[in-house]
Design a protein around this motif. Structure first.
Motif, PDB file in Angstrom:
ATOM      1  N   ARG A  71      45.189  30.423 -65.323  1.00  0.00           N
ATOM      2  CA  ARG A  71      44.736  30.126 -63.958  1.00  0.00           C
ATOM      3  C   ARG A  71      45.653  30.763 -62.922  1.00  0.00           C
ATOM      4  NH1 ARG A  71      43.608  25.174 -66.213  1.00  0.00           N
ATOM      5  NH2 ARG A  71      45.564  24.279 -65.488  1.00  0.00           N
ATOM      6  N   LYS A  72      46.957  30.704 -63.162  1.00  0.00           N
ATOM      7  CA  LYS A  72      47.912  31.300 -62.227  1.00  0.00           C
ATOM      8  C   LYS A  72      47.725  32.811 -62.164  1.00  0.00           C
ATOM      9  CE  LYS A  72      52.743  31.752 -61.126  1.00  0.00           C
ATOM     10  NZ  LYS A  72      54.095  31.748 -61.581  1.00  0.00           N
ATOM     11  N   HIS A  73      47.514  33.431 -63.321  1.00  0.00           N
ATOM     12  CA  HIS A  73      47.307  34.880 -63.374  1.00  0.00           C
ATOM     13  C   HIS A  73      46.041  35.276 -62.614  1.00  0.00           C
ATOM     14  CE1 HIS A  73      47.477  38.953 -64.875  1.00  0.00           C
ATOM     15  NE2 HIS A  73      46.261  38.823 -65.359  1.00  0.00           N
ATOM     16  N   LEU A  74      44.953  34.537 -62.799  1.00  0.00           N
ATOM     17  CA  LEU A  74      43.717  34.842 -62.092  1.00  0.00           C
ATOM     18  C   LEU A  74      43.869  34.662 -60.585  1.00  0.00           C
ATOM     19  CD1 LEU A  74      41.056  33.345 -64.509  1.00  0.00           C
ATOM     20  CD2 LEU A  74      41.553  35.759 -64.073  1.00  0.00           C
ATOM     21  N   ALA A  75      44.599  33.636 -60.191  1.00  0.00           N
ATOM     22  CA  ALA A  75      44.848  33.422 -58.763  1.00  0.00           C
ATOM     23  C   ALA A  75      45.663  34.576 -58.185  1.00  0.00           C
ATOM     24  CB  ALA A  75      45.564  32.092 -58.544  1.00  0.00           C
ATOM     25  N   GLU A  76      46.653  35.034 -58.948  1.00  0.00           N
ATOM     26  CA  GLU A  76      47.477  36.157 -58.495  1.00  0.00           C
ATOM     27  C   GLU A  76      46.643  37.428 -58.382  1.00  0.00           C
ATOM     28  OE1 GLU A  76      50.779  38.298 -60.835  1.00  0.00           O
ATOM     29  OE2 GLU A  76      51.760  36.637 -59.773  1.00  0.00           O
ATOM     30  N   LEU A  77      45.747  37.664 -59.343  1.00  0.00           N
ATOM     31  CA  LEU A  77      44.872  38.837 -59.270  1.00  0.00           C
ATOM     32  C   LEU A  77      43.968  38.784 -58.044  1.00  0.00           C
ATOM     33  CD1 LEU A  77      43.834  39.403 -62.991  1.00  0.00           C
ATOM     34  CD2 LEU A  77      45.306  40.848 -61.586  1.00  0.00           C
ATOM     35  N   ALA A  78      43.502  37.590 -57.696  1.00  0.00           N
ATOM     36  CA  ALA A  78      42.672  37.449 -56.498  1.00  0.00           C
ATOM     37  C   ALA A  78      43.469  37.803 -55.248  1.00  0.00           C
ATOM     38  CB  ALA A  78      42.118  36.036 -56.406  1.00  0.00           C
ATOM     39  N   LEU A  79      44.723  37.377 -55.188  1.00  0.00           N
ATOM     40  CA  LEU A  79      45.575  37.724 -54.048  1.00  0.00           C
ATOM     41  C   LEU A  79      45.839  39.219 -54.001  1.00  0.00           C
ATOM     42  CD1 LEU A  79      48.151  34.801 -54.172  1.00  0.00           C
ATOM     43  CD2 LEU A  79      46.398  35.195 -52.443  1.00  0.00           C
ATOM     44  N   THR A 105      55.569  43.148 -45.894  1.00  0.00           N
ATOM     45  CA  THR A 105      54.519  42.294 -45.343  1.00  0.00           C
ATOM     46  C   THR A 105      53.506  41.936 -46.414  1.00  0.00           C
ATOM     47  OG1 THR A 105      54.791  43.295 -43.171  1.00  0.00           O
ATOM     48  CG2 THR A 105      52.728  42.136 -43.572  1.00  0.00           C
ATOM     49  N   LEU A 106      53.119  42.919 -47.210  1.00  0.00           N
ATOM     50  CA  LEU A 106      52.144  42.676 -48.270  1.00  0.00           C
ATOM     51  C   LEU A 106      52.700  41.716 -49.320  1.00  0.00           C
ATOM     52  CD1 LEU A 106      50.855  46.330 -48.687  1.00  0.00           C
ATOM     53  CD2 LEU A 106      49.706  44.447 -47.504  1.00  0.00           C
ATOM     54  N   ALA A 107      53.968  41.890 -49.679  1.00  0.00           N
ATOM     55  CA  ALA A 107      54.595  41.011 -50.667  1.00  0.00           C
ATOM     56  C   ALA A 107      54.659  39.580 -50.145  1.00  0.00           C
ATOM     57  CB  ALA A 107      55.989  41.518 -51.012  1.00  0.00           C
ATOM     58  N   ARG A 108      54.962  39.425 -48.863  1.00  0.00           N
ATOM     59  CA  ARG A 108      54.988  38.087 -48.266  1.00  0.00           C
ATOM     60  C   ARG A 108      53.603  37.449 -48.314  1.00  0.00           C
ATOM     61  NH1 ARG A 108      58.467  40.099 -44.453  1.00  0.00           N
ATOM     62  NH2 ARG A 108      56.764  40.530 -43.029  1.00  0.00           N
ATOM     63  N   GLU A 109      52.577  38.268 -48.125  1.00  0.00           N
ATOM     64  CA  GLU A 109      51.209  37.759 -48.129  1.00  0.00           C
ATOM     65  C   GLU A 109      50.841  37.118 -49.471  1.00  0.00           C
ATOM     66  OE1 GLU A 109      46.891  39.790 -47.750  1.00  0.00           O
ATOM     67  OE2 GLU A 109      48.309  40.279 -46.156  1.00  0.00           O
ATOM     68  N   VAL A 110      51.376  37.647 -50.557  1.00  0.00           N
ATOM     69  CA  VAL A 110      51.079  37.084 -51.883  1.00  0.00           C
ATOM     70  C   VAL A 110      52.227  36.222 -52.397  1.00  0.00           C
ATOM     71  CG1 VAL A 110      49.437  38.857 -52.536  1.00  0.00           C
ATOM     72  CG2 VAL A 110      51.823  39.190 -53.068  1.00  0.00           C
ATOM     73  N   ASP A 111      53.227  36.019 -51.553  1.00  0.00           N
ATOM     74  CA  ASP A 111      54.352  35.143 -51.868  1.00  0.00           C
ATOM     75  C   ASP A 111      55.097  35.584 -53.132  1.00  0.00           C
ATOM     76  OD1 ASP A 111      56.029  33.017 -51.248  1.00  0.00           O
ATOM     77  OD2 ASP A 111      54.924  31.624 -52.528  1.00  0.00           O
ATOM     78  N   ARG A 118      43.902  41.543 -55.128  1.00  0.00           N
ATOM     79  CA  ARG A 118      42.658  42.186 -54.692  1.00  0.00           C
ATOM     80  C   ARG A 118      42.520  42.097 -53.183  1.00  0.00           C
ATOM     81  NH1 ARG A 118      37.927  39.766 -57.569  1.00  0.00           N
ATOM     82  NH2 ARG A 118      39.260  38.136 -56.903  1.00  0.00           N
ATOM     83  N   ARG A 119      42.908  40.965 -52.605  1.00  0.00           N
ATOM     84  CA  ARG A 119      42.863  40.816 -51.154  1.00  0.00           C
ATOM     85  C   ARG A 119      43.801  41.822 -50.487  1.00  0.00           C
ATOM     86  NH1 ARG A 119      44.160  35.082 -49.705  1.00  0.00           N
ATOM     87  NH2 ARG A 119      42.563  34.768 -51.268  1.00  0.00           N
ATOM     88  N   VAL A 120      44.989  42.011 -51.069  1.00  0.00           N
ATOM     89  CA  VAL A 120      45.934  42.997 -50.537  1.00  0.00           C
ATOM     90  C   VAL A 120      45.349  44.397 -50.667  1.00  0.00           C
ATOM     91  CG1 VAL A 120      48.176  44.090 -50.956  1.00  0.00           C
ATOM     92  CG2 VAL A 120      48.000  41.611 -50.878  1.00  0.00           C
ATOM     93  N   ARG A 121      44.751  44.691 -51.824  1.00  0.00           N
ATOM     94  CA  ARG A 121      44.150  46.009 -52.027  1.00  0.00           C
ATOM     95  C   ARG A 121      43.057  46.267 -50.993  1.00  0.00           C
ATOM     96  NH1 ARG A 121      40.091  46.481 -56.545  1.00  0.00           N
ATOM     97  NH2 ARG A 121      38.968  45.526 -54.834  1.00  0.00           N
ATOM     98  N   ASP A 122      42.225  45.268 -50.730  1.00  0.00           N
ATOM     99  CA  ASP A 122      41.181  45.414 -49.726  1.00  0.00           C
ATOM    100  C   ASP A 122      41.781  45.654 -48.346  1.00  0.00           C
ATOM    101  OD1 ASP A 122      39.345  45.023 -51.735  1.00  0.00           O
ATOM    102  OD2 ASP A 122      38.933  42.926 -51.202  1.00  0.00           O
ATOM    103  N   ALA A 142      59.896  43.675 -55.272  1.00  0.00           N
ATOM    104  CA  ALA A 142      59.905  44.397 -56.549  1.00  0.00           C
ATOM    105  C   ALA A 142      58.847  43.853 -57.500  1.00  0.00           C
ATOM    106  CB  ALA A 142      61.283  44.323 -57.196  1.00  0.00           C
ATOM    107  N   LEU A 143      58.698  42.540 -57.550  1.00  0.00           N
ATOM    108  CA  LEU A 143      57.698  41.933 -58.428  1.00  0.00           C
ATOM    109  C   LEU A 143      56.288  42.238 -57.924  1.00  0.00           C
ATOM    110  CD1 LEU A 143      57.107  40.236 -60.906  1.00  0.00           C
ATOM    111  CD2 LEU A 143      57.364  38.198 -59.482  1.00  0.00           C
ATOM    112  N   PHE A 144      56.098  42.201 -56.609  1.00  0.00           N
ATOM    113  CA  PHE A 144      54.797  42.542 -56.032  1.00  0.00           C
ATOM    114  C   PHE A 144      54.390  43.960 -56.405  1.00  0.00           C
ATOM    115  CE2 PHE A 144      52.862  44.876 -52.463  1.00  0.00           C
ATOM    116  CZ  PHE A 144      51.568  44.396 -52.598  1.00  0.00           C
TER     117      PHE A 144
END
Length: 83
Positions: free
Chosen positions: A10-18, A36-42, A20-24, A46-48
């Protein structure tokens, strides 16, 4: 499936959704900085970048450059046909 595996999925799917939002957002807006993008997905920067690259095969910067190249190609007028 054990409970911890289900929670991880569930966590992985939620992260993928975030991601995808960044990609869009990268497709629509420019320029955007990675912090800014990394902050958006928390996520730490480097991990982002690593997770984005795992998901899309390109770093956020490479993805943005590729998207801009596609937009520029599409914006060019078609060559005139010679009869």
């Amino acid at each position: 499936m054990c409970l911890s595996l289900a929670a991880a999925a569930r966590k992985h799917l939620a992260e993928l959704a975030l991601l995808r939002r960044v990609r869009d957002r990268l497709d629509r807006e420019s320029p955007l900085d990675v912090e800014t993008l990394a902050r958006e997905v928390d996520l730490p920067v480097a991990l982002f970048v690593r997770r984005f690259q795992d998901a899309y095969g390109l770093s956020p910067h490479e993805y943005r450059r590729a998207a801009e190249a596609i937009r520029n190609r599409e914006a060019r007028p078609a060559p005139a046909k010679v009869a």
